[in-house]
Design a protein around this motif. Structure first.
Motif, PDB file in Angstrom:
ATOM      1  N   VAL A  79      -2.250   8.808  14.723  1.00 56.55           N
ATOM      2  CA  VAL A  79      -2.068   9.681  15.962  1.00 56.55           C
ATOM      3  C   VAL A  79      -3.579  10.359  16.087  1.00 56.55           C
ATOM      4  O   VAL A  79      -4.603  10.676  16.040  1.00 56.55           O
ATOM      5  CB  VAL A  79      -1.006  10.531  16.341  1.00 56.55           C
ATOM      6  N   ALA A  80      -3.796  11.123  14.691  1.00 59.90           N
ATOM      7  CA  ALA A  80      -4.396  11.929  13.947  1.00 59.90           C
ATOM      8  C   ALA A  80      -6.059  11.205  14.317  1.00 59.90           C
ATOM      9  O   ALA A  80      -7.619  11.132  14.238  1.00 59.90           O
ATOM     10  CB  ALA A  80      -4.594  12.935  13.055  1.00 59.90           C
ATOM     11  N   SER A  81      -6.036  10.191  12.735  1.00 60.41           N
ATOM     12  CA  SER A  81      -7.091   9.469  12.942  1.00 60.41           C
ATOM     13  C   SER A  81      -7.441   8.368  14.013  1.00 60.41           C
ATOM     14  O   SER A  81      -9.008   8.703  13.722  1.00 60.41           O
ATOM     15  CB  SER A  81      -6.420   7.982  11.913  1.00 60.41           C
ATOM     16  N   TYR A  82      -7.085   8.306  15.183  1.00 58.89           N
ATOM     17  CA  TYR A  82      -7.070   7.902  16.344  1.00 58.89           C
ATOM     18  C   TYR A  82      -8.388   8.245  16.784  1.00 58.89           C
ATOM     19  O   TYR A  82      -8.909   8.005  17.716  1.00 58.89           O
ATOM     20  CB  TYR A  82      -6.374   6.227  16.385  1.00 58.89           C
ATOM     21  N   PHE A  83      -8.041   9.290  16.701  1.00 56.50           N
ATOM     22  CA  PHE A  83      -9.492  10.428  17.493  1.00 56.50           C
ATOM     23  C   PHE A  83     -10.776  10.192  17.350  1.00 56.50           C
ATOM     24  O   PHE A  83     -11.259  10.031  17.664  1.00 56.50           O
ATOM     25  CB  PHE A  83      -8.772  12.384  17.585  1.00 56.50           C
ATOM     26  N   THR A  84     -10.466  10.125  16.246  1.00 59.86           N
ATOM     27  CA  THR A  84     -11.328   9.470  15.557  1.00 59.86           C
ATOM     28  C   THR A  84     -11.815   7.941  15.805  1.00 59.86           C
ATOM     29  O   THR A  84     -14.033   7.648  15.366  1.00 59.86           O
ATOM     30  CB  THR A  84     -12.254   9.429  13.870  1.00 59.86           C
ATOM     31  N   VAL A  85     -11.795   6.936  15.990  1.00 57.80           N
ATOM     32  CA  VAL A  85     -11.967   5.673  16.093  1.00 57.80           C
ATOM     33  C   VAL A  85     -12.915   5.694  17.829  1.00 57.80           C
ATOM     34  O   VAL A  85     -14.035   5.585  17.532  1.00 57.80           O
ATOM     35  CB  VAL A  85     -10.932   4.832  16.212  1.00 57.80           C
ATOM     36  N   VAL A  86     -12.268   6.908  18.335  1.00 57.01           N
ATOM     37  CA  VAL A  86     -12.797   7.108  19.662  1.00 57.01           C
ATOM     38  C   VAL A  86     -14.567   7.273  19.491  1.00 57.01           C
ATOM     39  O   VAL A  86     -15.157   7.192  19.991  1.00 57.01           O
ATOM     40  CB  VAL A  86     -12.435   8.124  20.706  1.00 57.01           C
ATOM     41  N   ILE A  87     -14.476   8.758  18.269  1.00 56.36           N
ATOM     42  CA  ILE A  87     -15.592   8.972  17.964  1.00 56.36           C
ATOM     43  C   ILE A  87     -16.909   8.101  17.937  1.00 56.36           C
ATOM     44  O   ILE A  87     -17.861   7.549  18.103  1.00 56.36           O
ATOM     45  CB  ILE A  87     -15.497   9.717  16.656  1.00 56.36           C
ATOM     46  N   GLY A  88     -16.121   6.844  16.539  1.00 58.95           N
ATOM     47  CA  GLY A  88     -16.976   5.396  15.685  1.00 58.95           C
ATOM     48  C   GLY A  88     -17.177   4.822  17.361  1.00 58.95           C
ATOM     49  O   GLY A  88     -18.503   4.218  17.214  1.00 58.95           O
ATOM     50  N   ALA A  89     -16.339   4.462  18.156  1.00 60.57           N
ATOM     51  CA  ALA A  89     -16.224   3.673  18.947  1.00 60.57           C
ATOM     52  C   ALA A  89     -17.048   3.565  19.767  1.00 60.57           C
ATOM     53  O   ALA A  89     -18.315   2.849  20.188  1.00 60.57           O
ATOM     54  CB  ALA A  89     -15.728   2.588  19.900  1.00 60.57           C
ATOM     55  N   VAL A 203     -10.401   4.969   8.465  1.00 56.55           N
ATOM     56  CA  VAL A 203     -10.086   5.430  10.113  1.00 56.55           C
ATOM     57  C   VAL A 203      -8.392   4.945  10.322  1.00 56.55           C
ATOM     58  O   VAL A 203      -7.320   5.575  10.052  1.00 56.55           O
ATOM     59  CB  VAL A 203     -10.875   5.630  10.982  1.00 56.55           C
ATOM     60  N   GLY A 204      -8.546   3.149  10.212  1.00 54.14           N
ATOM     61  CA  GLY A 204      -6.989   3.017  11.329  1.00 54.14           C
ATOM     62  C   GLY A 204      -6.749   2.146  10.413  1.00 54.14           C
ATOM     63  O   GLY A 204      -5.720   1.351  11.295  1.00 54.14           O
ATOM     64  N   GLY A 205      -6.956   1.485   9.308  1.00 54.97           N
ATOM     65  CA  GLY A 205      -6.245   0.298   8.449  1.00 54.97           C
ATOM     66  C   GLY A 205      -5.323   0.871   7.906  1.00 54.97           C
ATOM     67  O   GLY A 205      -5.062   1.979   8.064  1.00 54.97           O
ATOM     68  N   ALA A 227     -15.628  11.999   8.607  1.00 54.82           N
ATOM     69  CA  ALA A 227     -16.045  12.011  10.083  1.00 54.82           C
ATOM     70  C   ALA A 227     -14.483  12.485  10.428  1.00 54.82           C
ATOM     71  O   ALA A 227     -13.362  13.468   9.883  1.00 54.82           O
ATOM     72  CB  ALA A 227     -16.341  11.717  11.004  1.00 54.82           C
ATOM     73  N   ASN A 228     -13.264  11.215   9.639  1.00 51.35           N
ATOM     74  CA  ASN A 228     -12.134  11.588   9.699  1.00 51.35           C
ATOM     75  C   ASN A 228     -11.378  12.526   9.035  1.00 51.35           C
ATOM     76  O   ASN A 228     -10.340  12.731   9.361  1.00 51.35           O
ATOM     77  CB  ASN A 228     -10.961   9.792   9.520  1.00 51.35           C
ATOM     78  N   GLN A 229     -11.658  12.270   7.898  1.00 55.95           N
ATOM     79  CA  GLN A 229     -11.132  13.734   6.700  1.00 55.95           C
ATOM     80  C   GLN A 229     -11.730  14.825   7.218  1.00 55.95           C
ATOM     81  O   GLN A 229     -10.959  15.885   6.873  1.00 55.95           O
ATOM     82  CB  GLN A 229     -11.587  13.036   5.068  1.00 55.95           C
TER      83      GLN A 229
END
Length: 265
Positions: A79-89, A203-205, A227-229
């Motif tokens: 859940v915490a990691s996928y907030f960074t996925v939004v930023i990257g996308a 991030v999400g893997g 960024a994820n870290q």
């Protein structure tokens, strides 16, 4: 008999608008860009839908109990990691395609001819990117809350700092890519190529503990992984992530300066 395609509509500025402060003209540009964002399928797919769907799938794949691979609840980790996925996308896929399509159709030249301030387009794209991240990130957490629960934020100030610098960094990278790539198709291909390896490795893997040493070393230096870290570690109480935060802040500064120069009308 040949036909020609009409150019894309561009907000115009009349004489009365030109006599007003630049702020009113720029506000019209920003409002137009925000409307276009809501109609863009790339936004709905990669910035809103993709992170939520993949978070729901992989968040439930490792259970909810900490183990050797995860120091905390695996679902909360993702859940915490996928907030960074939004930023990257947003920064690597949505914005480059949007801006490159403008360049391809000559829209940026028409913005300049219409009398918009030189800084207005860069500022509008920054706001659009940050709004997309805020809306999609909020939707992600809203979906995660009843399914996996939203993990408590252990260090709110550092998390806010991490989200802020990461968002500015990747929005600026997206603007820069959009001004460098020749077409929307090229921007989409380049964005996918940059996004998915970072997404899978950093991030999400899979969790870092199950990756080989070589893959971990690569993941440790990917900008999106840094960024994820900077976001995940203080969020989950795994560390202060000072090094990644500083690195992403430097990236944000450099990318913002370069993007601002490239998008001056």
């Amino acid at each position: 008999m040949s036909t020609s395609t009409a150019p894309a509509p561009v907000p115009t500025v009349d004489d009365a608008d030109l006599r007003r402060p630049d702020r009113s003209v720029s506000r019209r540009l920003l409002a137009s860009e925000l409307r276009l964002m809501t109609r863009d399928p790339m936004t709905l797919t990669f910035v809103l839908v993709f992170p939520i769907v993949t978070m729901l799938i992989i968040g439930g794949s490792f259970g909810t109990e900490p183990d050797e691979a995860f120091p905390i609840n695996p679902a909360h980790w993702y859940v915490a990691s996928y907030f960074t996925v939004v930023i990257g996308a947003t920064g690597l896929i949505m914005l480059p395609v949007h801006i490159a399509s403008y360049r391809e159709r000559g829209v940026l030249r028409r913005f300049a001819a219409a009398g918009f301030p030189r800084w207005s387009f860069a500022a509008a794209q920054l706001v659009v990117g940050l709004v997309a991240i805020a809306v999609s990130g909020t939707a992600l957490l809203a979906v995660a809350a009843p399914v996996y629960g939203v993990p408590d934020v252990e260090d709110p100030l550092r998390v806010v700092a991490g989200v802020a610098v990461a968002s500015v960094a990747f929005v600026s990278i997206g603007v820069l890519l959009g001004t460098l790539l020749p077409s929307a198709r090229a921007a989409q291909a380049t964005g996918m190529l940059l996004f998915f390896p970072s997404f899978l490795l950093g991030v999400g893997g899979p969790p870092p503990s199950v990756m080989s040493d070589v893959l971990r070393e690569i993941a440790d230096v990917l900008p999106l992984a840094l960024a994820n870290q900077a976001i995940r570690e203080p969020w989950l109480g795994l560390g202060d992530a000072t090094g990644p935060l500083v690195a992403v802040a430097i990236l944000a500064l450099v990318a913002t300066v370069l993007a601002g120069r490239r998008t001056a009308l």
